[in-house]
Design an enzyme around this catalytic site. Structure first.
Site, short mmCIF file in Angstrom:
data_model
loop_
_atom_site.label_atom_id
_atom_site.label_comp_id
_atom_site.label_asym_id
_atom_site.label_seq_id
_atom_site.Cartn_x
_atom_site.Cartn_y
_atom_site.Cartn_z
NE ARG A 35 -4.30 -1.56 1.72
CZ ARG A 35 -5.23 -1.96 2.56
NH1 ARG A 35 -5.06 -1.83 3.86
NH2 ARG A 35 -6.36 -2.46 2.10
CE LYS A 196 -19.75 -14.63 7.32
NZ LYS A 196 -20.13 -13.34 7.87
N GLY A 349 -9.37 -8.78 -0.39
CA GLY A 349 -8.23 -8.94 0.49
C GLY A 349 -7.58 -10.32 0.41
N GLY A 372 -13.17 -4.06 0.31
CA GLY A 372 -14.59 -3.75 0.43
C GLY A 372 -15.05 -2.65 -0.51
P1 ADP Z 1 -11.87 -11.96 -0.35
O1 ADP Z 1 -11.18 -11.36 0.84
O2 ADP Z 1 -10.92 -12.27 -1.47
O3 ADP Z 1 -13.06 -11.17 -0.79
P2 ADP Z 1 -13.42 -13.72 1.36
O4 ADP Z 1 -13.06 -12.87 2.52
O5 ADP Z 1 -14.83 -13.71 0.91
O6 ADP Z 1 -12.44 -13.41 0.12
O7 ADP Z 1 -13.09 -15.25 1.71
C1 ADP Z 1 -11.81 -15.70 1.99
C2 ADP Z 1 -11.83 -16.87 2.95
O8 ADP Z 1 -12.70 -17.90 2.51
C3 ADP Z 1 -10.46 -17.50 3.06
O9 ADP Z 1 -9.95 -17.26 4.34
C4 ADP Z 1 -10.71 -18.99 2.81
O10 ADP Z 1 -10.02 -19.83 3.72
C5 ADP Z 1 -12.20 -19.12 3.00
N1 ADP Z 1 -12.75 -20.26 2.26
C6 ADP Z 1 -12.72 -20.48 0.93
N2 ADP Z 1 -13.29 -21.65 0.62
C7 ADP Z 1 -13.70 -22.22 1.78
C8 ADP Z 1 -14.36 -23.43 2.13
N3 ADP Z 1 -14.72 -24.31 1.20
N4 ADP Z 1 -14.65 -23.64 3.44
C9 ADP Z 1 -14.29 -22.75 4.37
N5 ADP Z 1 -13.66 -21.59 4.11
C10 ADP Z 1 -13.38 -21.31 2.83
MG MG Z 2 -11.66 -11.36 2.93
#
Ligand code: ADP
Ligand code: MG
Length: 395
Positions: A35, A196, A349, A372
């Site tokens: 960053r 989620k 992230g 976000g």
């Molecule tokens: P980003 O930060 O890229 O938007 P998210 O915060 O939505 O992504 O999700 C990231 C998390 O999701 C990671 O820590 C990963 O371990 C978890 N994850 C991915 N697939 C699974 C799964 N099948 N079961 C549990 N956790 C998962």
């Molecule tokens: Mg995340």
């Protein structure tokens, strides 16, 4: 498009720049400086043209009061090393001592003010703090796209009192996301995963309208599979996630976007580095087992779709990539994007952390630091920190 530092006179001006120096620290050292590096082009540009550069940032989540562990000193020190120039750091955000320090600045000087969130007025977008900070400068530059979804004093309020333009990092983020939303190269492939569904419902909706293919993985995929009547074993699926997935499936059936779900999954009985794993059909996760990654067949199908894309946007890991046994699906997507001749954009992230971990960030066209903010932008939300910036006359 928004006006940028290129559109204003900066010589001899006092320029208040909101950067995102919210970096991870360990033992008083900066662990990941991406960053800080992202802010360098704007800072250098202003210095080279004789601007007096006053930097503003938050760091962490102090409780509306000074927290010694969250002072910006290590960041200022690191910035000085990157710039190869002195950087003065103040222990306050505003007030007479800050005003005196600013008055003593020469063209090209760089000053870092204290963590904006030490002041309870920051998050309230309090006009009295706007007033005190605006007094320090002639112009305001917002280079912190990742904080632009917040209407705080340093991210938006200052534009009420000062001419406001975008910095180069802000511009880069906006151009990448605008391009993707306004006129994506086709076929436009979107890969969504992560934790989620409920966090990303609106993002799914937006891409069902916009993309040619939507490839779903991660924990999110399990909500879709369960909504279709699949057995998900001991995998974690939230109740609201199920409804959201069912609604998205209904919309997908009448959309021209093709929605793909995993056909096979990597499962384990425990979430650990040494877990015993096996691969099962997507809708047949055995009782007591958790699905923690997409299977190799799914990964190959997704990689093939990515290879043919004119443009790819990816948010959310395909599995628990933090643990080696469940990292292969995420790696396959990252490698396919790295090799894709089309435009590739990664946002989020954890997805960005995955790309960095695999050493593939340089192979992407754009790695968004937005987190976000980029998801809100994709949803179609107006970001306060972007809205307040001056518009360029359309050419
Ligand atoms: P980003 O930060 O890229 O938007 P998210 O915060 O939505 O992504 O999700 C990231 C998390 O999701 C990671 O820590 C990963 O371990 C978890 N994850 C991915 N697939 C699974 C799964 N099948 N079961 C549990 N956790 C998962
Ligand atoms: Mg995340």
């Amino acid at each position: 498009m928004k006006k940028t530092v290129r559109d204003i006179e900066v010589a001899d001006k006092r320029v208040l720049v909101r950067v995102d120096f919210n970096v991870p620290l360990k033992d008083g050292q900066v662990v990941d400086d991406s960053r800080i590096r992202a802010a360098l082009p704007t800072i250098q540009y202003l210095r080279e043209r004789g601007g007096r550069v006053i930097l503003l940032s938050h760091l962490g989540r102090p409780k509306d009061a000074p927290d010694p562990a969250l002072r910006l000193d290590p960041v200022a020190l690191h910035l000085a090393q990157l710039l190869g120039a002195p950087v003065r750091k103040l222990d306050e955000l505003c007030g007479p001592s800050v005003e005196a320090a600013v008055a003593a600045m020469k063209p090209g000087d760089v000053l870092v003010l204290e963590n904006t969130r030490f002041d309870p007025r920051e998050k309230k977008n309090d006009p009295s703090l706007v007033e005190e900070l605006a007094r320090l400068a002639d112009v305001y530059v917002n280079d912190a796209f990742s904080a632009a979804h917040r209407a705080h004093v340093s991210t938006a309020g200052l534009a009420m009192k000062l001419p406001a333009v975008a910095g180069f990092q802000m511009e880069k983020e906006l151009l990448a996301l605008e391009g993707l939303l306004a006129k994506p190269q086709r076929p436009f492939v979107v890969v969504l995963g992560g934790a989620k569904v409920t966090d990303k419902v609106k993002v799914i909706d937006r891409f069902l309208d916009l993309a040619d293919r939507l490839l779903i993985g991660g924990a999110m995929a399990l909500a879709f599979l369960k909504a279709q009547g699949g057995e998900v074993g001991a995998s974690k699926v939230e109740e609201e996630g199920l409804e959201a997935a069912a609604a998205a499936l209904a919309r997908a059936s009448s959309s021209r976007c093709e929605l793909s779900l995993p056909t096979d999954l990597v499962v384990a009985e425990e979430l650990s580095e040494s877990a015993e794993t096996k691969v099962v059909a997507a809708k047949a996760v055995p009782a007591g087992w958790m699905a923690l990654d997409i299977g190799s067949r799914t990964a190959a199908l997704y990689a093939e779709a990515i290879a043919q894309a004119g443009e790819v946007f990816w948010n959310g890991p395909m599995g628990v990539f933090e643990l080696a046994p469940f990292a292969e699906g995420t790696r396959a997507v990252a490698e396919a994007m790295a090799a894709c001749p089309g435009i590739t954009v990664v946002g989020g992230g954890d997805s960005v952390a995955a790309v960095n971990k695999f050493g593939l960030a340089e192979k992407m066209d754009h790695v968004s630091m937005g987190g976000g903010a980029s998801l809100e932008y994709i949803e179609g939300a107006a970001l306060p920190g972007v809205e307040v910036l001056a518009d360029r006359e359309s050419e």
